[in-house]
Design a protein around this motif. Structure first.
Motif, PDB file in Angstrom:
ATOM      1  N   CYS A 114     -41.137  12.357  20.226  1.00 54.56           N
ATOM      2  CA  CYS A 114     -41.097  11.708  18.902  1.00 54.56           C
ATOM      3  C   CYS A 114     -42.490  11.729  18.338  1.00 54.56           C
ATOM      4  CB  CYS A 114     -40.572  10.277  18.972  1.00 54.56           C
ATOM      5  SG  CYS A 114     -38.793  10.235  19.230  1.00 54.56           S
TER       6      CYS A 114
ATOM      7  N   MET B  66     -42.157  17.043  22.656  1.00 57.86           N
ATOM      8  CA  MET B  66     -41.107  16.781  23.629  1.00 57.86           C
ATOM      9  C   MET B  66     -41.473  17.294  25.023  1.00 57.86           C
ATOM     10  SD  MET B  66     -37.550  17.489  21.574  1.00 57.86           S
ATOM     11  CE  MET B  66     -38.181  18.608  20.320  1.00 57.86           C
TER      12      MET B  66
ATOM     13  N   SER C 137     -28.287  10.682  21.293  1.00 65.48           N
ATOM     14  CA  SER C 137     -29.587  10.833  20.638  1.00 65.48           C
ATOM     15  C   SER C 137     -29.518  10.286  19.214  1.00 65.48           C
ATOM     16  CB  SER C 137     -29.993  12.307  20.605  1.00 65.48           C
ATOM     17  OG  SER C 137     -30.031  12.854  21.905  1.00 65.48           O
TER      18      SER C 137
ATOM     19  N   GLN D 276     -35.756  10.002  17.067  1.00 64.52           N
ATOM     20  CA  GLN D 276     -34.726  11.037  16.928  1.00 64.52           C
ATOM     21  C   GLN D 276     -34.728  12.036  18.084  1.00 64.52           C
ATOM     22  OE1 GLN D 276     -36.295  12.049  13.047  1.00 64.52           O
ATOM     23  NE2 GLN D 276     -34.255  11.924  12.150  1.00 64.52           N
ATOM     24  N   PHE D 277     -35.907  12.335  18.613  1.00 59.50           N
ATOM     25  CA  PHE D 277     -35.984  13.347  19.659  1.00 59.50           C
ATOM     26  C   PHE D 277     -36.279  12.752  21.036  1.00 59.50           C
ATOM     27  CE2 PHE D 277     -36.921  15.519  15.639  1.00 59.50           C
ATOM     28  CZ  PHE D 277     -35.836  16.395  15.641  1.00 59.50           C
ATOM     29  N   TRP D 278     -36.039  11.438  21.169  1.00 53.75           N
ATOM     30  CA  TRP D 278     -36.029  10.826  22.511  1.00 53.75           C
ATOM     31  C   TRP D 278     -34.575  10.910  22.963  1.00 53.75           C
ATOM     32  CZ3 TRP D 278     -40.640   8.188  24.273  1.00 53.75           C
ATOM     33  CH2 TRP D 278     -40.548   7.758  25.602  1.00 53.75           C
ATOM     34  N   HIS D 279     -34.234  12.009  23.594  1.00 57.28           N
ATOM     35  CA  HIS D 279     -32.842  12.412  23.745  1.00 57.28           C
ATOM     36  C   HIS D 279     -32.044  11.475  24.649  1.00 57.28           C
ATOM     37  CE1 HIS D 279     -34.661  16.050  22.148  1.00 57.28           C
ATOM     38  NE2 HIS D 279     -33.449  16.479  21.838  1.00 57.28           N
TER      39      HIS D 279
ATOM     40  N   ASP E 140     -26.329  14.996  22.811  1.00 55.49           N
ATOM     41  CA  ASP E 140     -27.295  15.493  21.835  1.00 55.49           C
ATOM     42  C   ASP E 140     -26.761  15.355  20.407  1.00 55.49           C
ATOM     43  OD1 ASP E 140     -29.159  16.145  23.774  1.00 55.49           O
ATOM     44  OD2 ASP E 140     -28.378  18.176  24.032  1.00 55.49           O
ATOM     45  N   HIS E 141     -27.572  15.769  19.425  1.00 54.68           N
ATOM     46  CA  HIS E 141     -27.181  15.668  18.023  1.00 54.68           C
ATOM     47  C   HIS E 141     -25.935  16.483  17.698  1.00 54.68           C
ATOM     48  CE1 HIS E 141     -31.661  14.743  17.656  1.00 54.68           C
ATOM     49  NE2 HIS E 141     -31.036  13.623  17.342  1.00 54.68           N
TER      50      HIS E 141
END
Length: 676
Positions: A317, A321, A352, A359-362, A366-367
């Motif tokens: 984030c 990553m 996520s 948003q990218f601290w999974h 996933d998205h």
């Protein structure tokens, strides 16, 4: 505390963190149904949801959380609610700016992030208690709710606001009574720093490292007490309204500057947020740093604990990553936590985030919103834990070795760094890693705790010390225990003032040595010679020791102090006291600790491969041996007897082969517990 509350936090189970306020309500039941099918037993909610729970001053909206909790209950999933005080809403910080911390340089810790709350703010305490009381009354009887998490990841803020300034002055007045006593105990005569009026005594504005070290240490102690007092405003409300619920807090990112042991006195169970780094470059260190974190968390309450956030995907984030977890890593590290005493492991997060800073601290999903490889591994983990829960219930970690940990030593040694590379916590990692590689179970406990039941105690750098600390170690050694003291012990009194007596101060009697001179060698590499005439590297610090009853164990092999004792052993009562005057390389710690362990009756596990760890939990049905391969290559571990696999039921003899990030859980065929 009621038995029901005890049962609710001592169960062995897997959970997830979930944020219903982040998702369209039409998604909730689909998510919760899949959680149920996957084997999830517990979910944490609401720790950041203050603005949704109280959209405006005094106007509460719990209807959405009611619907979410009712759905969880319908599917048989239990809930832990986080008090939302780590994220005060904008209406509160706008109307009451005293909520916001003031940084050492005068800047304000602005809203829109998290952790933007001063623990000494009267407004925060007033409005925080109000939202917590409203939540507690609403959900004290909800059948899904079993417990509460206070705030989120408490940390030291070093706030310099007016509230903290006045509170610090009052704290000092209460501790010392008079300005004369403050001037005496802090040694303020240096640099004409003496106080002549209480109004002159302030927080250390600017945060300059050149300020009086006694002032700086007491400012940290004041903050420790402030966090404890602030948490008490929460636990008192929860205890009064929800007596059948347990209370925890999620500590994070060790070493913490907090007084974690003081904070935990008001808790039923400690929790930790565990994010092992999956990068191949961290392979040599991450499994061992993680083991230390888990042992430290268990030592906070000296019993089983929770993982409130466990790695589920690559974090990232506000930084690039990390690598995605290698196949097997999520499962293996969750089992590592359970092996070291975690009863519940809660994974962060179910899915996520689509918005916001994380948003990218999974999470596990996933998205794409399509469960993939990591989710399948998580489902396997849930199935295994649920199947073995009856076997694991009531088991605990029993260690006969301990490392004494002190947040006060950590603080003092950071205020005045002693030598290049000499880091209190990093050195603890080295001692602990050696014990872990030897397969010797180790507790990491507060340095003031009783030592009954232990055989071997490592005491890192008791830089600050007093008669109580010396007596504790002397009594332990007199009774037959083995103590290992390290350099930079006995340097100062508890007010951070140097003691005018030979080092290691009050520990000299038990150690049987004094320090004639020391050399802060820092990053320079020097040489040790053992009694077997083997050579080992050492660095950071070199105490040149004078024997006063102790026997030399190793000597310096170079520089002007070549031939001087570097490591000694003193027979004290029925026990032994070692003094390590330098920081040796890992191979020397493996030898020293292996020999000391065997001497005390502890049995190292022979030849554990790098990255493989062996831990045990013991219960009425005997001992469970956990073998964990926390590496990317297959490994083989020799077995000393016949075991039955708790995972497969098969008989294992001779050796156990573990694939990359594979684990095995074994019971001795005779069921007899082993000590080690």
């Amino acid at each position: 505390m009621a038995d029901m509350a005890l049962d609710s936090y001592s169960k062995v189970q897997i959970g997830v963190d979930y944020y219903p306020e982040h998702w369209d309500e039409s998604m909730w039941e689909t998510d919760i149904k899949l959680m149920k099918e996957t084997g999830v037993k517990v979910v944490r909610v609401a720790e950041f949801a203050w603005s949704r729970l109280e959209p405006s001053d005094g106007s509460f909206d719990f209807a959405w959380l009611d619907r979410a909790l009712d759905l969880f209950h319908a599917y048989g999933i239990q809930i832990v609610i986080g008090t939302p005080t780590a994220t005060p809403p904008r209406w509160l910080t706008s109307a009451h700016p005293d909520v916001l911390p003031v940084l050492a340089g005068g800047g304000v810790f602005h809203p829109g992030v998290r952790g933007h709350r001063c623990y000494n703010s009267a407004s925060l305490q007033q409005y925080g208690s109000r939202i917590i009381e409203a939540l507690a009354r609403r959900y004290s009887g909800h059948p899904a709710v079993i417990g509460w998490q206070t705030d989120n990841e408490f940390s030291m803020l070093d706030c310099h606001c007016d509230s903290c300034n006045l509170a610090f002055r009052s704290w000092v007045q209460k501790k010392y009574g008079t300005l004369e006593q403050v001037n005496s105990e802090w040694g303020t005569v240096v640099w004409s720093g003496e106080y002549s009026a209480w109004e002159e005594l302030t927080v250390p504005y600017g945060g300059s490292p050149f300020q009086n070290p006694s002032l700086l240490l007491d400012f940290q102690r004041f903050q420790w007490d402030a966090v404890i007092a602030y948490q008490k405003t929460q636990t008192e409300v929860l205890r009064a309204i929800c007596p059948r619920h347990f209370i925890t807090h999620n500590f994070h990112s060790y070493p913490q500057r907090l007084d974690m042991h003081g904070l935990a006195e008001a808790l039923d169970v400690a929790a930790f947020d565990y994010y092992p780094n999956p990068s191949p470059q961290k392979q040599a260190t991450a499994p061992y740093s993680g083991a230390l974190s888990l042992d430290l968390t268990r030592g906070i309450k000296r019993r089983g604990f929770w993982i409130m956030e466990q790695l589920s995907g690559p974090p990232g984030c506000w930084f690039p990553m990390w690598r995605t977890p290698y196949p097997g890593l999520i499962r293996a590290y969750a089992w590592q936590a359970i092996a070291r005493g975690a009863d519940t492991v809660v994974h962060f997060r179910w899915r996520s985030a689509a918005a916001g800073a994380e948003q990218f601290w999974h999470g596990l999903i996933d998205h794409s919103n399509v469960p993939g490889r990591r989710f399948a591994e998580f489902a396997r983990l849930c199935g295994e834990v649920n199947a073995l829960a009856p076997l694991l219930e009531g088991t605990r970690v029993i260690s006969r070795a301990a490392i004494l940990y002190s947040h006060e030593q950590l603080a003092a040694l950071r205020i005045q760094p002693q030598a290049e590379g000499l880091d209190y916590y990093e050195n603890i990692k080295q001692y602990h890693r050696a014990l872990t590689k030897l397969g010797i179970g180790c507790d990491v406990i507060d340095w003031r705790q009783p030592l009954e039941g232990y055989k071997l105690v490592i005491v890192p750098s008791l830089y600050l010390h007093d008669e109580e600390a010396a007596q504790l170690l002397e009594s332990f050694a007199t009774g037959g225990g083995t103590v290992i003291l390290t350099s930079r012990s006995g340097v100062k009194n508890m007010n951070n003032i140097c003691v005018m007596q030979p080092l290691p101060g009050l520990f000299s009697h038990a150690a049987g040595i004094t320090v004639e001179e020391y050399d802060p060698v820092g990053g320079e590499v020097h040489s040790l010679r053992s009694a077997e005439d083997l050579r080992y590297k050492c660095s950071q610090w070199c105490d040149i020791l004078r024997l006063q009853g102790a026997e030399p164990v190793a000597w310096y092999a170079d520089d002007f102090f070549a031939g001087a004792p570097a490591v000694t052993m003193n027979r004290f009562g029925a026990g032994k006291v070692y003094y390590i005057g330098t920081q040796p390389e890992e191979n020397y710690w493996l030898k020293l600790l292996g020999d000391a362990a065997r001497d005390t009756g502890l049995t190292p596990v022979p030849e554990l491969p790098d990255g493989v760890q062996a831990f045990t939990r013991t219960g009425e049905q005997g001992e469970l041996l956990f073998l964990l391969n926390l590496s990317r290559t297959a490994q083989t571990v020799g077995l000393d007897k016949a075991y039955r696999s708790a995972l497969s039921g098969s008989l294992r003899t001779g050796a156990a082969r573990l694939e990359a990030y594979d684990i095995e859980i074994l019971q001795a065929e005779d069921g007899s517990p082993q000590e080690g």
